[in-house]
Design a protein around this motif. Structure first.
Motif, mmCIF file in Angstrom:
data_model
loop_
_atom_site.group_PDB
_atom_site.id
_atom_site.type_symbol
_atom_site.label_atom_id
_atom_site.label_comp_id
_atom_site.label_asym_id
_atom_site.label_seq_id
_atom_site.Cartn_x
_atom_site.Cartn_y
_atom_site.Cartn_z
ATOM 1 N N SER A 273 0.835 -1.195 0.000
ATOM 2 C CA SER A 273 0.000 0.000 0.000
ATOM 3 C C SER A 273 0.869 1.244 0.000
ATOM 4 O O SER A 273 2.070 1.193 0.266
ATOM 5 N N ALA A 274 0.233 2.368 -0.289
ATOM 6 C CA ALA A 274 0.895 3.666 -0.211
ATOM 7 C C ALA A 274 -0.129 4.677 0.277
ATOM 8 O O ALA A 274 -1.301 4.623 -0.117
ATOM 9 N N GLY A 275 0.285 5.578 1.154
ATOM 10 C CA GLY A 275 -0.615 6.596 1.661
ATOM 11 C C GLY A 275 -1.838 6.001 2.324
ATOM 12 O O GLY A 275 -1.760 5.012 3.053
ATOM 13 N N ILE A 276 -2.998 6.579 2.039
ATOM 14 C CA ILE A 276 -4.243 6.120 2.648
ATOM 15 C C ILE A 276 -4.666 4.763 2.098
ATOM 16 O O ILE A 276 -5.613 4.144 2.605
ATOM 17 N N GLY A 277 -3.938 4.247 1.092
ATOM 18 C CA GLY A 277 -4.199 2.892 0.589
ATOM 19 C C GLY A 277 -3.936 1.810 1.609
ATOM 20 O O GLY A 277 -4.236 0.633 1.372
ATOM 21 N N CYS A 278 -3.402 2.184 2.771
ATOM 22 C CA CYS A 278 -3.184 1.177 3.825
ATOM 23 C C CYS A 278 -4.484 0.686 4.434
ATOM 24 O O CYS A 278 -4.514 -0.369 5.076
ATOM 25 N N ALA A 302 4.415 2.538 1.587
ATOM 26 C CA ALA A 302 5.175 3.734 1.233
ATOM 27 C C ALA A 302 4.407 4.974 1.665
ATOM 28 O O ALA A 302 3.184 5.029 1.521
ATOM 29 N N ASP A 303 5.143 5.974 2.201
ATOM 30 C CA ASP A 303 4.505 7.204 2.646
ATOM 31 C C ASP A 303 5.523 8.333 2.623
ATOM 32 O O ASP A 303 6.712 8.099 2.392
ATOM 33 N N ARG A 304 5.044 9.547 2.876
ATOM 34 C CA ARG A 304 5.966 10.689 2.887
ATOM 35 C C ARG A 304 6.879 10.663 4.105
ATOM 36 O O ARG A 304 8.067 10.959 4.020
ATOM 37 N N SER A 305 6.328 10.304 5.255
ATOM 38 C CA SER A 305 7.091 10.286 6.505
ATOM 39 C C SER A 305 6.359 9.402 7.498
ATOM 40 O O SER A 305 5.172 9.086 7.300
ATOM 41 N N PRO A 306 7.025 9.009 8.604
ATOM 42 C CA PRO A 306 6.295 8.254 9.633
ATOM 43 C C PRO A 306 5.094 9.029 10.169
ATOM 44 O O PRO A 306 4.064 8.430 10.486
ATOM 45 N N GLU A 307 5.203 10.344 10.257
ATOM 46 C CA GLU A 307 4.106 11.159 10.806
ATOM 47 C C GLU A 307 2.895 11.191 9.883
ATOM 48 O O GLU A 307 1.755 11.356 10.344
ATOM 49 N N SER A 308 3.113 11.057 8.578
ATOM 50 C CA SER A 308 1.984 11.081 7.644
ATOM 51 C C SER A 308 1.403 9.690 7.398
ATOM 52 O O SER A 308 0.377 9.565 6.727
ATOM 53 N N HIS A 309 2.044 8.661 7.926
ATOM 54 C CA HIS A 309 1.592 7.276 7.762
ATOM 55 C C HIS A 309 0.443 7.021 8.740
ATOM 56 O O HIS A 309 0.644 6.799 9.933
ATOM 57 N N TRP A 330 8.660 2.241 3.638
ATOM 58 C CA TRP A 330 9.506 3.199 2.917
ATOM 59 C C TRP A 330 8.943 4.605 3.110
ATOM 60 O O TRP A 330 7.731 4.820 2.981
ATOM 61 N N TYR A 331 9.832 5.558 3.417
ATOM 62 C CA TYR A 331 9.416 6.948 3.575
ATOM 63 C C TYR A 331 10.292 7.859 2.718
ATOM 64 O O TYR A 331 11.499 7.648 2.597
#
Length: 395
Positions: A273-278, A302-309, A330-331
């Motif tokens: 997944s990536a982003g809100i696809g989690c 995959a995401d931009r950062s741990p905080e945005s995950h 992955w960030y």
């Protein structure tokens, strides 16, 4: 399925129709909404219409269906049809709306292609349309029956019993039926539609994956606030939910639908997944943990950062709860203690016979799919979910 005379005509005219299909669908939507403005206001996604992605998706699905019929006249592309039918069912699409679509679509075809649309050509493409439409109507009727839905009325009022700010851009909403009745069953990976009334009176609809265990007595969704781009506006429904909906408020929510669901058995799994696809992957992990799944489960995100995950700690904990579960995050932001940059499966073990489930932006899913094919995962074992128009088909 497709008669031989029609197959020959469609085969001969498919290049011309394919080349003009986006012009055709653009005119089609213009005619449809001029005649039936309520469809744009209350059924179709106005944001997708504004940037043209719905038009691209419709064009892609028609072209893909016609091409399949030409190559396999006695078969139909059931995977594609089931995906479209599930989206339609979550919106409450009715059988009596297909003749309306037919009327305006064929007017658009005649306008764009002009004298090339002879009676023979029109009859052949009419056959293609009704093969696709009747297949969808049949599948949708079965989906409605499974949920006990009458007359495509998929809607029910739910109460928001809790709201949690998961990240600055993602909020989760815990829901229960406002009538106190039973909670309908769902399968991990499925979604519901949420309909909200906006300030201008429009009732816009968006789909959100269900998170949490399918056996729970409540239901939960996580909503990312969608920012507009140069090509399109802010997400109308996500903005409304973030700005206006709090504990105690009521929402119109559909029955659960969606075909990205786990196959039975202990085969090795990869959930990417990536982003809100989690969100659908979280429900799958909950289901696997509850069932005591013993096979390998590889979690990739995959995401931009741990905080945005969104729901990051829960994502990691669920993977760790499985006896053979491993998580790889992955960030884009360096120094986070995880992989940095784009997902690279080179050093990630992928067991033979793996079934993969993907959800995220289309470029991400295409990249992961390519890496999985390179690692020997069968194309038939790679499944995906796209929210909004399915531009995978449009390609």
């Amino acid at each position: 399925m497709l008669t031989e005379p029609s197959a020959a005509v469609v085969r001969a005219t498919l290049p011309a129709v394919g080349a003009a299909i986006e012009d055709i669908t653009e005119r089609f939507y213009g005619k449809l909404f001029a005649a039936h403005p309520a469809l744009l206001r209350d059924l179709f996604n106005r944001g997708n219409q504004a940037v043209g992605t719905q038009r691209q998706a419709l064009a892609g699905s028609i072209a893909a269906f016609a091409a399949h019929l030409v190559e396999h006249p006695d078969d139909r592309p059931d995977v594609m049809l089931r995906r479209i039918a599930n989206k339609h069912a979550s919106l409450g699409v009715r059988a009596d709306q297909y003749p309306i679509v037919h009327q305006h679509l064929f007017k658009a075809i005649a306008e764009v292609l002009g004298d090339a649309i002879t009676p023979e050509v029109a009859a052949a493409w009419d056959e293609v349309y009704w093969l696709m439409a009747n297949a969808l109507i049949t599948i949708e009727a079965g989906l409605y029956a499974q949920q006990g839905v009458v007359d495509a009325d998929v809607w029910r009022t739910w109460e928001v019993v809790d709201r949690t700010e998961e990240t600055p851009l993602v909020a989760s909403f815990l829901l229960r039926p406002a009538d106190g009745g039973p909670v309908p069953a769902f399968r991990a990976g499925q979604y519901v539609s949420v309909q909200v009334q906006l300030a201008d009176g429009a009732r816009q609809i968006r789909q959100y994956s269900l998170i949490g265990a399918p056996s729970a007595t409540t239901r939960a969704i996580a909503v990312k606030q969608v920012a507009g781009t140069g090509a399109g506006p802010d997400g109308e429904v996500s903005h409304h939910l973030h700005t206006h909906v709090r504990q105690g408020d009521l929402l119109r929510v559909s029955a659960p639908y969606g075909d990205l669901v786990l196959a039975p058995g202990d085969a090795p799994l990869l959930l990417a997944s990536a982003g809100i696809g989690c969100t659908p992957m979280l429900a799958m992990l909950e289901e696997l943990a509850a069932a005591g799944h013993r096979g390998p489960v590889t979690v990739v995100h995959a995401d931009r950062s741990p905080e945005s995950h969104a729901l990051r700690a829960h994502h990691a904990a669920l993977a760790a709860e499985l006896p053979a579960g491993t998580a790889h995050f992955w960030y884009e932001q360096p120094g986070s203690g995880h992989h940095t940059g784009r997902v690279d499966l080179t050093d990630v073990p992928v067991a033979s016979g793996t079934r993969a489930y993907l959800c995220g932006p289309l470029p991400y899913m295409r990249a992961v799919r390519g890496q999985l094919l390179g690692k020997g995962v069968a194309a038939a074992d790679i499944h995906y979910e796209v929210f909004g128009p399915d531009l995978w088909l449009a390609s």
